[in-house]
Design a protein around this motif. Sequence first.
Motif, mmCIF file in Angstrom:
data_model
loop_
_atom_site.group_PDB
_atom_site.id
_atom_site.type_symbol
_atom_site.label_atom_id
_atom_site.label_comp_id
_atom_site.label_asym_id
_atom_site.label_seq_id
_atom_site.Cartn_x
_atom_site.Cartn_y
_atom_site.Cartn_z
ATOM 1 N N PHE A 1 0.786 -1.231 0.000
ATOM 2 C CA PHE A 1 0.000 0.000 0.000
ATOM 3 C C PHE A 1 0.816 1.279 0.000
ATOM 4 C CE2 PHE A 1 -2.462 -3.296 2.228
ATOM 5 C CZ PHE A 1 -3.499 -3.415 1.321
ATOM 6 N N ALA A 2 2.115 1.174 0.142
ATOM 7 C CA ALA A 2 2.871 2.414 0.320
ATOM 8 C C ALA A 2 4.201 2.354 -0.413
ATOM 9 C CB ALA A 2 3.106 2.662 1.810
ATOM 10 N N THR A 3 4.673 3.519 -0.791
ATOM 11 C CA THR A 3 6.019 3.667 -1.328
ATOM 12 C C THR A 3 6.738 4.653 -0.425
ATOM 13 O OG1 THR A 3 5.256 3.267 -3.573
ATOM 14 C CG2 THR A 3 7.362 4.380 -3.344
ATOM 15 N N VAL A 4 7.975 4.344 -0.106
ATOM 16 C CA VAL A 4 8.760 5.235 0.748
ATOM 17 C C VAL A 4 9.989 5.703 -0.018
ATOM 18 C CG1 VAL A 4 7.994 4.040 2.826
ATOM 19 C CG2 VAL A 4 10.149 3.353 1.751
ATOM 20 N N ARG A 5 10.538 6.816 0.439
ATOM 21 C CA ARG A 5 11.800 7.315 -0.114
ATOM 22 C C ARG A 5 12.934 6.829 0.777
ATOM 23 N NH1 ARG A 5 9.370 11.781 0.600
ATOM 24 N NH2 ARG A 5 7.693 11.583 -0.868
ATOM 25 N N ARG A 6 13.796 5.983 0.265
ATOM 26 C CA ARG A 6 14.915 5.483 1.086
ATOM 27 C C ARG A 6 16.126 6.376 0.857
ATOM 28 N NH1 ARG A 6 14.801 -0.430 1.839
ATOM 29 N NH2 ARG A 6 13.046 0.416 2.993
ATOM 30 N N LEU A 7 16.583 7.006 1.944
ATOM 31 C CA LEU A 7 17.694 7.960 1.869
ATOM 32 C C LEU A 7 18.985 7.378 2.440
ATOM 33 C CD1 LEU A 7 15.679 11.119 2.972
ATOM 34 C CD2 LEU A 7 16.254 10.390 0.656
ATOM 35 N N LEU A 8 18.881 6.330 3.216
ATOM 36 C CA LEU A 8 20.031 5.636 3.797
ATOM 37 C C LEU A 8 19.602 4.197 4.046
ATOM 38 C CD1 LEU A 8 22.775 7.048 4.630
ATOM 39 C CD2 LEU A 8 22.002 6.867 6.977
ATOM 40 N N PRO A 9 20.463 3.186 3.819
ATOM 41 C CA PRO A 9 21.845 3.293 3.353
ATOM 42 C C PRO A 9 21.925 3.584 1.855
ATOM 43 C CG PRO A 9 21.222 0.983 3.559
ATOM 44 C CD PRO A 9 20.059 1.793 4.061
ATOM 45 N N GLN A 10 23.043 4.159 1.430
ATOM 46 C CA GLN A 10 23.347 4.364 0.020
ATOM 47 C C GLN A 10 24.677 3.668 -0.265
ATOM 48 O OE1 GLN A 10 22.518 7.878 -1.927
ATOM 49 N NE2 GLN A 10 20.798 8.442 -0.622
ATOM 50 N N GLN A 11 24.953 3.508 -1.554
ATOM 51 C CA GLN A 11 26.154 2.773 -1.937
ATOM 52 C C GLN A 11 27.420 3.379 -1.325
ATOM 53 O OE1 GLN A 11 26.750 2.482 -6.170
ATOM 54 N NE2 GLN A 11 26.370 0.288 -6.057
ATOM 55 N N ARG A 12 27.529 4.696 -1.375
ATOM 56 C CA ARG A 12 28.754 5.351 -0.915
ATOM 57 C C ARG A 12 28.679 5.811 0.525
ATOM 58 N NH1 ARG A 12 27.739 6.388 -5.858
ATOM 59 N NH2 ARG A 12 29.327 6.290 -7.469
ATOM 60 N N LEU A 13 27.495 5.760 1.072
ATOM 61 C CA LEU A 13 27.323 6.221 2.449
ATOM 62 C C LEU A 13 26.339 5.294 3.139
ATOM 63 C CD1 LEU A 13 28.034 8.529 4.485
ATOM 64 C CD2 LEU A 13 25.899 9.603 3.781
ATOM 65 N N ARG A 14 26.872 4.439 3.996
ATOM 66 C CA ARG A 14 26.023 3.460 4.672
ATOM 67 C C ARG A 14 25.427 4.053 5.944
ATOM 68 N NH1 ARG A 14 24.951 -0.782 1.794
ATOM 69 N NH2 ARG A 14 24.818 -2.128 3.621
ATOM 70 N N MET A 15 26.171 4.945 6.575
ATOM 71 C CA MET A 15 25.781 5.421 7.905
ATOM 72 C C MET A 15 26.123 6.888 8.084
ATOM 73 S SD MET A 15 27.181 2.231 10.207
ATOM 74 C CE MET A 15 26.088 2.547 11.589
ATOM 75 N N VAL A 16 25.382 7.543 8.977
ATOM 76 C CA VAL A 16 25.726 8.884 9.474
ATOM 77 C C VAL A 16 25.697 8.759 10.993
ATOM 78 C CG1 VAL A 16 25.062 11.309 9.577
ATOM 79 C CG2 VAL A 16 24.685 9.997 7.465
ATOM 80 N N GLY A 17 26.870 8.781 11.637
ATOM 81 C CA GLY A 17 26.909 8.347 13.032
ATOM 82 C C GLY A 17 26.396 6.914 13.086
ATOM 83 N N ALA A 18 25.557 6.607 14.076
ATOM 84 C CA ALA A 18 24.976 5.259 14.160
ATOM 85 C C ALA A 18 23.706 5.124 13.318
ATOM 86 C CB ALA A 18 24.665 4.912 15.616
ATOM 87 N N TRP A 19 23.258 6.218 12.681
ATOM 88 C CA TRP A 19 22.055 6.134 11.831
ATOM 89 C C TRP A 19 22.390 5.271 10.619
ATOM 90 C CZ3 TRP A 19 17.843 7.891 14.117
ATOM 91 C CH2 TRP A 19 17.947 8.928 15.040
ATOM 92 N N CYS A 20 21.656 4.187 10.422
ATOM 93 C CA CYS A 20 21.995 3.263 9.329
ATOM 94 C C CYS A 20 20.831 3.041 8.368
ATOM 95 C CB CYS A 20 22.486 1.935 9.888
ATOM 96 S SG CYS A 20 21.274 1.042 10.875
#
Length: 317
Positions: free
Chosen positions: A31-50
């Motif tokens: 029922f839904a589509t989301v925008r996935r902003l992380l992880p990305q190929q070149r950037l897996r994490m920002v701090g512990a945000w994964c």
Amino acid sequence: MSQAVYGCTVAAGTEPDSVLLPGHDVPLGRFATVRRLLPQQRLRMVGAWCFVDHFGPDDVSGRPGMQVPPHPHTGLQTVTWLVDGEIEHRDSLGSVQPIVPGQLNLMSSGYGIAHSEWSAPDHPAALHGLQLWLALPGPARHGEARFEHHAQLPVIHDGDLTTTVVVGDLGPVRSPAGVYTPVVGAELVLTASGRHRIEVDPSFEHAVLVMSGTARVADADLAPGSLLYLGRGRSQLPVEAREPTRLFLLGGEPFEEPLVMWWNFVGASHEEIVQARQDWQQGRRFGSVAGCGAAPLPAPAMPSVRLKPRDRQGRTI
Ligand code: MN
């Protein structure tokens, strides 16, 4: 200071950086589509945000809304943040917790937990929010599961800017949410056009996304659908809005442990992921979610190749 667009390497150093990383659309259930902003190929994490999913704003009137059946997690915390709508969280600890905008649901998987996130049949017409994961450091990955709901979070008022410290620390302000590494997750709402400077921790790396409106952040134009990675070494973040705009700031001390992320699991090795999948499929470790009314999600098949631990920039170890 370097500035780049998608396609360049995300720098590893302590210098501030500015890299615009477009997300991609991912179907979530039927029922839904989301925008996935992380992880990305070149950037897996920002701090512990994964993991960063931005969903909506969607008009879900006459539709089911959020329908995520029981599924397992290990090695992470889930952070649910709503701008519009209402979702009911249920987990295998027995927690039953509706969440509305301005509140935080924080679930720590420890070694294992299962949960569902579901819109009630009489849900509001709009659904808009973020689903975020924080990776757990080594010892906490094998620890206890727990669930926290925070109805009240610290809010900073500064003219047209209202900042809610959802998770971690922003300057002297600390969220009551229990986290395992130095991080920040904060919502910035600008009710009118204007310029602001956000004081941030220079030992953190940061990234910003726009949930609605548009903004110029550290010399980059930002709209919904992309993540702006800002590197480390900044003590201030210039933010300029030309209209009412809602942003979310993510940051933290760079997470140094290489991780394997697969389906809903975060672990240190291929073997840990295989074990987690097997335990879920065989009804061990994660418990069961009462009262959701939907069948638990089966795990997908493991890929034919071994899963390799990757560092925060996607390099295999
Ligand atoms: Mn989940």
